[in-house]
Design an enzyme around this catalytic site. Structure first.
Site, PDB file in Angstrom:
ATOM      1  N   CYS A 378     -81.487  56.597  24.058  1.00 58.94           N
ATOM      2  CA  CYS A 378     -82.967  57.460  23.876  1.00 58.94           C
ATOM      3  C   CYS A 378     -84.093  56.927  22.496  1.00 58.94           C
ATOM      4  O   CYS A 378     -84.126  55.330  23.086  1.00 58.94           O
ATOM      5  CB  CYS A 378     -82.993  59.193  23.535  1.00 58.94           C
ATOM      6  SG  CYS A 378     -84.744  60.175  24.220  1.00 58.94           S
ATOM      7  N   HIS A 513     -80.103  59.414  28.644  1.00 60.20           N
ATOM      8  CA  HIS A 513     -78.441  59.647  27.688  1.00 60.20           C
ATOM      9  C   HIS A 513     -77.291  60.382  28.524  1.00 60.20           C
ATOM     10  O   HIS A 513     -77.055  60.631  29.554  1.00 60.20           O
ATOM     11  CB  HIS A 513     -78.850  61.099  27.187  1.00 60.20           C
ATOM     12  CG  HIS A 513     -79.994  61.858  26.615  1.00 60.20           C
ATOM     13  ND1 HIS A 513     -79.662  61.605  24.936  1.00 60.20           N
ATOM     14  CD2 HIS A 513     -81.563  61.254  26.453  1.00 60.20           C
ATOM     15  CE1 HIS A 513     -80.931  61.780  24.832  1.00 60.20           C
ATOM     16  NE2 HIS A 513     -81.978  61.701  25.335  1.00 60.20           N
ATOM     17  N   GLU A 515     -74.218  60.172  28.068  1.00 64.50           N
ATOM     18  CA  GLU A 515     -73.842  61.123  27.220  1.00 64.50           C
ATOM     19  C   GLU A 515     -73.949  62.320  28.228  1.00 64.50           C
ATOM     20  O   GLU A 515     -72.257  63.030  28.154  1.00 64.50           O
ATOM     21  CB  GLU A 515     -73.840  61.474  26.037  1.00 64.50           C
ATOM     22  CG  GLU A 515     -75.364  62.365  25.380  1.00 64.50           C
ATOM     23  CD  GLU A 515     -76.284  61.416  25.187  1.00 64.50           C
ATOM     24  OE1 GLU A 515     -77.008  62.069  24.696  1.00 64.50           O
ATOM     25  OE2 GLU A 515     -76.095  60.736  25.477  1.00 64.50           O
TER      26      GLU A 515
END
Length: 538
Positions: A378, A513, A515
């Site tokens: 990001c 993202h 994650e």
């Protein structure tokens, strides 16, 4: 909803006892018994969602696939259950009040005086029942601590639900603390007794006590808790600290938590199949290899701001039999001469605001020049573009308009318009409200062939989650690509989603993202390959 059974998880004595991990662990055990299970988190704060809260105030904001900004516990639920959840799995007092007031304005209460009981409690019960559709079990975690005024009407709603559904459909699990007094070498049960008394005074009686303790409890103490809290002796479950949160389901299973659950719900003996889970946990606790990742962030005083990313590194490490050690590097006080000594790779995560960006840019430059494996997420990707434009293209005034709206070279700028998940055009300006106005949720990304991204994901198109207002300015794309910085991922409206640097072992930036989609049983592919690259460096 008719077949659904409910497990309500409350907390006593103090906050941060691990209700989220406890809820996730119970859900994991039931899921591994082949039941359909989900988890709902109730947050008692009056904010509509945590989207505009400071990470230092609240911790990470977890984004679901459908674009909801939710509590970080939703991330735990997804990671333990290995499945996507939605905005239905989290609600706040702000959302409850907003719905009730909106209904009143529509005239849906037929002129009645709007009250906590029944109107607020009815809305709470409606949302809980809605989240249980199609499930065998719904675990409901109630945020906060018993006795907090913010949580009173949630406990009242739980009391009413038990009356409506019957004892055979509801279990109340109370997570509490057994403090250890070092000077007298004693474990104290009095706080637990008082917490349960307060819970019962509010009309909710726990059937299981989940006792957090730094030390094991002997039989005498467990019997004392059972007697004073009016539960069966085998319903006192001791939750000692573990080396990994993913060991908690195994601990709960060993403590026998499924016995009182099966008894209450009139089920046969439960036998979860946990062999594959156990293998991964063993690799977390006793790995064969080690790597050190330089984590360059600015919310380091509350590391839960990066919770999903920390867990994603653990997941990748488990699948590579590797301990991922994080070297926390404060981007505001970054020392380029000493901070990166001994690191095998550099990670620059997402974030907001100008504070600390020059330290991140400095770390990115080191990764580029010294060919250290690098992953920018990001804001991390956006700053990789800024660094490249400044130091390779010679555009010294390159910046993001997030930090300087009048910068000479706006290589990162506000997303003026985009198509949202419902294919509706969204328009944004610098004066738009902050809450709920970012590009949020899961979007498709087309991957260029023969890229590191394609090698990781092994397919030409992926879906990942986003949370950002700013994007890469394509005006300068040809200049970067002529110097070896390639665009390798495109989103809707040709938004630039991913970049890679040629002639570098691993230099990747992604606007999404990764994650948020990483789980213990299925780590995110690009994070997995990032750790692989770090391993080869070590």
């Amino acid at each position: 909803m008719d077949r659904a059974k409910f497990i309500f998880v409350t907390g006593g004595v103090l906050s941060s006892l691990g209700k989220g991990i406890s809820s996730s662990s119970i859900a994991t055990l039931l899921q591994h018994c082949n039941y359909q299970v989900s988890i709902l988190k109730i947050d008692p704060y009056i904010n509509i969602d945590p989207g505009t809260m400071s990470p230092l105030e609240h911790g990470e904001v977890f984004v679901t696939s459908d674009g909801a900004e939710t509590d970080l516990d939703i991330g735990h639920y997804e990671r333990f259950l290995n499945r996507n959840l939605t905005r239905l799995n989290n609600f706040t007092t702000g959302q409850i009040f907003s719905s009730v007031i909106e209904n009143e304005r529509k005239g849906e209460y037929l002129g009645k005086t709007i009250q906590i009981v029944p109107h607020v409690t009815d809305e709470i019960k409606r949302r809980i029942k809605s989240a249980a559709k199609g499930l065998d079990f719904l675990i409901v975690e109630v945020g906060g601590t018993v006795g907090d005024m913010e949580g009173m009407f949630y406990l009242e709603a739980i009391r009413q639900l038990k009356l409506e559904l019957g004892n055979e459909k509801v279990i109340n699990v109370h997570v509490t603390l057994i403090p250890y007094i070092q000077t007298t070498n004693e474990l104290k049960t009095k706080p637990t007794q008082h917490s349960v008394q307060e819970l019962r005074r509010l009309g909710v009686t726990p059937q299981i006590i989940l006792a957090r303790s730094p030390k094991p409890l002997d039989k005498e103490l467990k019997n004392k808790i059972a007697l004073s809290c009016d539960v069966e002796q085998d319903s006192v479950i001791v939750a000692t600290d573990t080396k990994s949160i993913y060991a908690c389901p195994i601990l709960f299973l060993q403590e026998g938590i499924l016995t009182p659950i099966a008894r209450r719900f009139n089920l046969n003996k439960l036998h979860p199949k946990m062999a594959a889970w156990n293998t991964l946990v063993e690799k977390i606790i006793a790995p064969k290899h080690k790597v050190k990742i330089g984590f360059v962030g600015k919310y380091l005083s509350l590391k839960e701001s990066y919770k999903s990313l920390i867990e994603a590194l653990i997941h990748a490490g488990a699948h590579l039999d590797t301990q991922v050690n994080i070297e926390w590097l404060d981007s505001e006080n970054f020392n380029e001469k000493t901070d990166l000594e001994g690191v095998d790779a550099i990670l620059v995560p997402g974030g907001f605001g100008e504070r600390g960006i020059e330290g991140k840019i400095c770390a990115i430059q080191r990764a580029r020049l010294e060919k250290l494996p690098f992953l920018g997420i990001c804001l991390g990707m956006q700053l990789a573009i800024v660094e490249f434009c400044r130091n390779v293209l010679g555009l010294k005034g390159a910046n993001s308009t997030e930090f300087n709206q009048r910068c000479e070279y706006p290589v990162v700028y506000l997303i003026g318009d985009f198509m949202d998940q419902n294919h509706q055009k969204q328009v944004r300006t610098y004066n738009s409200p902050l809450g709920g106005t970012m590009r949020l949720g899961e979007y498709e990304c087309e991957i260029m062939p023969n890229s590191l991204l394609e090698k990781a994901y092994k397919k030409p198109s992926i879906k990942e989650r986003h949370r950002h207002r700013y994007e890469i300015n394509p005006k300068y794309r040809q200049e970067w690509e002529n110097k070896g910085l390639k665009v390798v991922g495109f989103g809707s409206n040709h938004l630039i989603e991913a970049i890679e640097l040629e002639d570098h072992p691993f230099f990747v930036g992604v606007q999404f993202h990764p994650e948020f989609t990483s789980r213990l049983q299925s780590p995110n592919p690009i994070i997995l390959d990032f750790i692989k690259s770090a391993l080869s460096k070590s």
